[in-house]
Design a protein around this motif. Sequence first.
Motif, PDB file in Angstrom:
ATOM      1  N   ARG A 508      30.179  35.446  42.381  1.00 12.08           N
ATOM      2  CA  ARG A 508      30.955  34.488  41.600  1.00 12.08           C
ATOM      3  C   ARG A 508      30.213  34.021  40.356  1.00 12.08           C
ATOM      4  N   ASP A 509      28.894  33.879  40.471  1.00 11.20           N
ATOM      5  CA  ASP A 509      28.088  33.425  39.331  1.00 11.20           C
ATOM      6  C   ASP A 509      27.637  34.579  38.440  1.00 11.20           C
ATOM      7  N   ARG A 510      28.074  35.789  38.760  1.00 13.41           N
ATOM      8  CA  ARG A 510      27.655  37.007  38.052  1.00 13.41           C
ATOM      9  C   ARG A 510      26.130  37.094  37.980  1.00 13.41           C
ATOM     10  N   ASP A 511      25.514  36.817  39.100  1.00 17.87           N
ATOM     11  CA  ASP A 511      24.057  36.861  39.209  1.00 17.87           C
ATOM     12  C   ASP A 511      23.658  38.149  39.917  1.00 17.87           C
ATOM     13  N   PHE A 512      23.802  39.269  39.221  1.00 11.26           N
ATOM     14  CA  PHE A 512      23.462  40.564  39.791  1.00 11.26           C
ATOM     15  C   PHE A 512      23.230  41.545  38.649  1.00 11.26           C
ATOM     16  N   ASP A 513      22.574  42.652  38.977  1.00  9.66           N
ATOM     17  CA  ASP A 513      22.442  43.755  38.022  1.00  9.66           C
ATOM     18  C   ASP A 513      23.566  44.771  38.243  1.00  9.66           C
ATOM     19  N   MET A 514      23.598  45.316  39.461  1.00  8.73           N
ATOM     20  CA  MET A 514      24.647  46.269  39.824  1.00  8.73           C
ATOM     21  C   MET A 514      25.144  45.958  41.229  1.00  8.73           C
ATOM     22  N   MET A 515      26.399  46.269  41.484  1.00 11.08           N
ATOM     23  CA  MET A 515      26.955  46.180  42.829  1.00 11.08           C
ATOM     24  C   MET A 515      28.254  46.967  42.869  1.00 11.08           C
ATOM     25  N   ARG A 516      28.752  47.230  44.053  1.00 10.50           N
ATOM     26  CA  ARG A 516      30.050  47.899  44.185  1.00 10.50           C
ATOM     27  C   ARG A 516      31.142  46.857  44.018  1.00 10.50           C
ATOM     28  N   HIS A 517      31.964  47.055  43.034  1.00 13.90           N
ATOM     29  CA  HIS A 517      33.044  46.121  42.722  1.00 13.90           C
ATOM     30  C   HIS A 517      34.071  46.888  41.914  1.00 13.90           C
ATOM     31  N   GLY A 518      34.984  46.199  41.271  1.00 16.75           N
ATOM     32  CA  GLY A 518      35.961  46.905  40.468  1.00 16.75           C
ATOM     33  C   GLY A 518      37.038  46.010  39.923  1.00 16.75           C
ATOM     34  N   TYR A 519      38.106  46.632  39.465  1.00 23.78           N
ATOM     35  CA  TYR A 519      39.228  45.958  38.830  1.00 23.78           C
ATOM     36  C   TYR A 519      40.523  46.367  39.520  1.00 23.78           C
ATOM     37  N   ARG A 520      41.437  45.422  39.610  1.00 22.23           N
ATOM     38  CA  ARG A 520      42.747  45.727  40.172  1.00 22.23           C
ATOM     39  C   ARG A 520      43.508  46.655  39.224  1.00 22.23           C
ATOM     40  N   SER A 521      44.281  47.559  39.800  1.00 20.39           N
ATOM     41  CA  SER A 521      45.151  48.427  39.018  1.00 20.39           C
ATOM     42  C   SER A 521      46.593  48.180  39.440  1.00 20.39           C
ATOM     43  N   SER A 522      47.493  48.209  38.485  1.00 21.00           N
ATOM     44  CA  SER A 522      48.893  47.892  38.761  1.00 21.00           C
ATOM     45  C   SER A 522      49.790  48.871  38.031  1.00 21.00           C
ATOM     46  N   LEU A 523      50.942  49.147  38.617  1.00 17.70           N
ATOM     47  CA  LEU A 523      51.930  49.981  37.959  1.00 17.70           C
ATOM     48  C   LEU A 523      52.669  49.226  36.859  1.00 17.70           C
ATOM     49  N   GLN A 524      52.538  47.911  36.860  1.00 22.15           N
ATOM     50  CA  GLN A 524      53.157  47.078  35.817  1.00 22.15           C
ATOM     51  C   GLN A 524      52.122  46.085  35.293  1.00 22.15           C
ATOM     52  N   PRO A 525      51.040  46.567  34.670  1.00 26.42           N
ATOM     53  CA  PRO A 525      50.008  45.637  34.188  1.00 26.42           C
ATOM     54  C   PRO A 525      50.573  44.691  33.144  1.00 26.42           C
ATOM     55  N   SER A 526      50.115  43.433  33.198  1.00 23.41           N
ATOM     56  CA  SER A 526      50.669  42.433  32.274  1.00 23.41           C
ATOM     57  C   SER A 526      49.603  41.393  31.974  1.00 23.41           C
ATOM     58  N   THR A 527      49.941  40.107  32.071  1.00 21.13           N
ATOM     59  CA  THR A 527      49.047  39.037  31.619  1.00 21.13           C
ATOM     60  C   THR A 527      47.739  38.978  32.398  1.00 21.13           C
ATOM     61  N   GLY A 528      47.714  39.543  33.615  1.00 25.78           N
ATOM     62  CA  GLY A 528      46.470  39.562  34.378  1.00 25.78           C
ATOM     63  C   GLY A 528      45.362  40.335  33.682  1.00 25.78           C
ATOM     64  N   LEU A 529      45.727  41.194  32.717  1.00 29.28           N
ATOM     65  CA  LEU A 529      44.712  41.942  31.977  1.00 29.28           C
ATOM     66  C   LEU A 529      43.811  41.018  31.164  1.00 29.28           C
ATOM     67  N   TYR A 530      44.332  39.881  30.742  1.00 26.72           N
ATOM     68  CA  TYR A 530      43.484  38.936  30.004  1.00 26.72           C
ATOM     69  C   TYR A 530      42.345  38.427  30.885  1.00 26.72           C
ATOM     70  N   GLN A 531      42.638  38.198  32.174  1.00 25.32           N
ATOM     71  CA  GLN A 531      41.596  37.742  33.093  1.00 25.32           C
ATOM     72  C   GLN A 531      40.591  38.840  33.395  1.00 25.32           C
ATOM     73  N   MET A 532      41.035  40.090  33.329  1.00 25.11           N
ATOM     74  CA  MET A 532      40.134  41.201  33.662  1.00 25.11           C
ATOM     75  C   MET A 532      39.348  41.709  32.457  1.00 25.11           C
ATOM     76  N   TYR A 533      39.975  41.693  31.281  1.00 24.82           N
ATOM     77  CA  TYR A 533      39.321  42.306  30.121  1.00 24.82           C
ATOM     78  C   TYR A 533      39.382  41.443  28.859  1.00 24.82           C
ATOM     79  N   GLY A 534      39.936  40.229  28.942  1.00 24.14           N
ATOM     80  CA  GLY A 534      40.123  39.397  27.767  1.00 24.14           C
ATOM     81  C   GLY A 534      38.832  38.791  27.249  1.00 24.14           C
ATOM     82  N   GLU A 535      38.791  38.536  25.950  1.00 23.65           N
ATOM     83  CA  GLU A 535      37.566  38.032  25.314  1.00 23.65           C
ATOM     84  C   GLU A 535      37.266  36.596  25.711  1.00 23.65           C
ATOM     85  N   GLU A 536      38.285  35.727  25.706  1.00 21.02           N
ATOM     86  CA  GLU A 536      38.040  34.311  25.996  1.00 21.02           C
ATOM     87  C   GLU A 536      37.583  34.096  27.425  1.00 21.02           C
ATOM     88  N   GLU A 537      38.085  34.911  28.354  1.00 19.24           N
ATOM     89  CA  GLU A 537      37.778  34.716  29.769  1.00 19.24           C
ATOM     90  C   GLU A 537      36.540  35.488  30.222  1.00 19.24           C
TER      91      GLU A 537
END
Length: 637
Positions: A508-537
Amino acid sequence: MSRPRNVADSRVIDRKIGLHALGVLAMGLILALGFATLARAEEKIITSHGFSEFGDLKYPAGFDHFDYVNPDAPRGGELSYGAQGTFDSFNPYTRKGRGALRSTDHFESLLTDSYDEPGSAYGLIAESLEYPESQDWVIFNMRPEAVFSDGSPVTADDVVFSHNLLLDQGLKSYAEAVRKRIPKAEALGPHRVKFYFSPDFPRRGMINQVGGTPVFSKAWFEADPENRRLDEPRLDPGIGSGPYMLDSYDINRRVVYKRNPDYWGENINVNIGRHNYDSIRIEYFTDSVAAMEGFKSGAFTLRQENNSKNWATAYDFPALQAGNVIKGDFFDGNPPGASGFVFNLDRPQFQDIRVRTALQLGFNFEWTNESLQYGLFQQRHSFWQGTDMQATGLPEGRELEVLQSLGDALDPNVLTTEAITAHESSAKRQNDRRNLRKAMKLLDAAGWPVGDDGIRRNANGETLSIEFLSDQPTLDRIIQPYVDNLVIMGIDARYNRIDNAQFTARRRDRDFDMMRHGYRSSLQPSTGLYQMYGEEEASYSLFNPTGVHGPDIEPLIDNIVGATTTDELQANVRALDRVLLSKRIMVPTWYLGKYWVAYWDMYKFPENLPPYALGFDDLWWIDEGRAAALVSSGALR
């Protein structure tokens, strides 16, 4: 002869002419505004029983039930399955501690998803919704019969309170994104609620977002606001309006949920054939070995497997040989999650893309899959693997136009090279020497040469160090060979497996170098992309483990959210996929494309399971005759 005008007369006349002109202009503006208001007022208002992002809803108003359910499924019995790890809270929205599984289930929303239509949702708490063609706002007409588990009605005030509570006490990445896009929610009556959408943002995704917001009891939270915060852990789950309630728990060992006998939504069409168990029990185990033994002994009766070694070797025990346990796989139509070994891009050692490329080359998928995973997985190449949104080859058509519109923000190589795919390695040996040589040349070029002691350091004498973090023992045999390859390359790499609570906090604190993790994928990607790849967030979002963002990403998200056709959506997602791949933000690993499930022969399921949900906890049911036979035979306790 006419009398000549003096200067004063001229000024008076000019002033009158000016005032007349201003009056005409003002009248024109008033008329224009009036016509605009009239046009807005005359804008078509759509009233519907559901909402679809693109196209028409599959199910008409008044439909009896979803096609993928068994409307005659019997009710009764218990679903039981295992979990690995710990829990210390029944508040799933807190940033502290670990919430118990299914602790969100007793909260319902205005709309509920369809499992056979991407981007479509139908009325649950809401009986219908109204919105203009512009989608500037939406009104939900709520079912007056909807009640919380204490019998109190679910009202529009509860919906507004829930929306505001998530903004005030919810995750920052969620709150900041929503606050800008949904500036206001108001109750228009006891069972009528309206959400307003900001004119500064595209509308797509807004209606489904507010329709999917969990609805809390305002009265319950306000009865003890200091101890009932959304951002603090607690063992009191509160009250919800869903079909199940918390029955009992034993911290880190067991959770039991029971059916609410007075559940208000038992007979509405979106619930027919669903929620068939009388109770749901989750058994917690400290490690995977204990969990497997628990399933084999019947301590719990359904297991969704995620370990290839277990699937290949562990399901050979008396109950399965006797036919009392069934092992099978089920189709998964969802795009696989974009998972892998992620880089924390805030760390200085990962700033150079050559370093990240070298670390990708150090992983040998083919050897890992054949030697450690029994050849059961496939290599993931895309953030939208296996869909029409996967970038392939050279960009062309609308995708190329989209990329070209990014101008100087885009790395020009993206336009002239094929979409990056995961590298190939030899399956014959753990360390593919050809790839390791390429990787080491990249590290040399990036300013990390090997010293006399075999360790890579930069010009400042700093060691190229990487800590690989995990809390899953089942990953030990996968990660350690990869770490060994990094050590061969001269990297001071080490694998650190820690306990669940510590791992959660550091993730949660992004206190790591590497780990197994990832991003959600959707057939209808929308506003959630800002939380995953947005500049402000990017600096704080829990949904963006690498922290990636950039001027070549943000416009693509805007385009995706603003897309009004499937073709435009897919072209922009392919462009985003191509850009993300070019940044090499993770080491892509594997995906399955199906569900592995083993279960004691007492579970039944519909013949036509939906493509986008397995549904064992929702659509399946217990054959009580078979359950009784297993008990009477001594196979189950």
